[in-house]
Design a protein around this motif. Sequence first.
Motif, mmCIF file in Angstrom:
data_model
loop_
_atom_site.group_PDB
_atom_site.id
_atom_site.type_symbol
_atom_site.label_atom_id
_atom_site.label_comp_id
_atom_site.label_asym_id
_atom_site.label_seq_id
_atom_site.Cartn_x
_atom_site.Cartn_y
_atom_site.Cartn_z
ATOM 1 N N ALA A 96 37.085 46.533 42.270
ATOM 2 C CA ALA A 96 38.333 45.959 41.647
ATOM 3 C C ALA A 96 39.126 46.694 40.700
ATOM 4 C CB ALA A 96 38.366 44.629 41.483
ATOM 5 N N ASN A 149 45.276 50.936 40.947
ATOM 6 C CA ASN A 149 46.118 50.454 42.048
ATOM 7 C C ASN A 149 46.901 51.910 42.578
ATOM 8 O OD1 ASN A 149 44.950 47.875 41.930
ATOM 9 N ND2 ASN A 149 46.965 47.171 40.773
ATOM 10 N N LYS A 160 42.641 44.340 47.306
ATOM 11 C CA LYS A 160 44.052 43.607 47.734
ATOM 12 C C LYS A 160 45.170 43.821 46.956
ATOM 13 C CE LYS A 160 42.802 39.268 45.652
ATOM 14 N NZ LYS A 160 41.646 39.640 44.585
ATOM 15 N N ASP A 161 44.963 44.133 45.753
ATOM 16 C CA ASP A 161 46.061 44.498 44.927
ATOM 17 C C ASP A 161 46.609 45.844 44.721
ATOM 18 O OD1 ASP A 161 46.179 41.810 44.146
ATOM 19 O OD2 ASP A 161 44.725 41.939 42.404
ATOM 20 N N HIS A 162 45.925 46.604 45.602
ATOM 21 C CA HIS A 162 46.285 48.143 45.499
ATOM 22 C C HIS A 162 47.771 48.288 46.144
ATOM 23 C CE1 HIS A 162 44.069 51.777 45.143
ATOM 24 N NE2 HIS A 162 44.795 52.272 45.696
ATOM 25 N N ASP A 163 48.402 49.421 45.385
ATOM 26 C CA ASP A 163 49.696 49.562 45.872
ATOM 27 C C ASP A 163 49.928 49.832 47.261
ATOM 28 O OD1 ASP A 163 50.224 49.419 43.162
ATOM 29 O OD2 ASP A 163 50.789 51.583 42.865
#
Length: 303
Positions: free
Chosen positions: A230, A234, A262-265
């Motif tokens: 994580a 991102n 899941k928070d990747h651009d």
Amino acid sequence: MNLPEQSLAFILADNGYDVWIANSRGTRFSRGHTSLKPIEPDYWDWTWDELLAYDLSATFQLVHDQTGQNLHYVGHSLGTLIALAAFSQEKLLNMLRSAALLSPIAYLNHLPSPLARALLFIAQDLYWLGVYEFAPRGGQAVNKLLEDFCSTPGINCSDIVTPITGPNCCLNSSVTNEFLEYEPQSTATKNLIHLEQMARTGTIAMYDYGNENDNMDHYGQPTPPVYNMASIPNDVPLFLSYGGKDYLSDVEDVQVLLENLKDHDGDKLVVQYIDEYAHADFILGVNANRIVYDPLMAFFKIN
């Protein structure tokens, strides 16, 4: 092994890319050392931690210095693990344009390959017997293990590729025999122990020396540091392609990786799922040029 129009390195070169191919240490193509010989135990005192910290870093630096350009990276299997771990520590990103990760390996908790599990879980015994080079081709201890495994009811070793990689859909049958002339290659037994630790614990951490004192000596803490997926920035452009029949890059394990991303651009992460593909299809599949490499090339062009 395939025709030039089916092989990623040639496709990249034909499209104007400078192509650099690295050999992992310990293979027949990369056994040199400034002071040690392969017969010495210290030669094999490494795991993928060192592949990340030294070999991958040196490769990036060499290509960057020679070309004056940042790199598009393509990794397959173990080549994805060391890249993801490096990116999680924000290493190499100053020399990276984008990364394509085929059959990405990060988490190994499921690992449906029966032969891979057998090899990983016997590695500790081999190590304590003084077998520091894991040599699948010609090593007596490993040959005995393979003989025992192949005599197990229900196991068909006439095709040794499938129990390791999964049922590949799209290999040229004539390539399979040629593939087995070169693969699998030697690695450090200690490296397999490290992978077994990952499979057993479901985590991605540095090598566990087995007790708090030794871990303190190496890391300054009682447990090995964790590679936190994580923590990958991102905005790092990533192309991930994985298969539904892969015995090494299991679908459920890839989902754990994707959950960490899941928070990747949204415009920096391309995820491709190919239901019929197993592990070797991504590098040897006769249709990979159309299914995998065309979208990969398009990804490179926009990054």
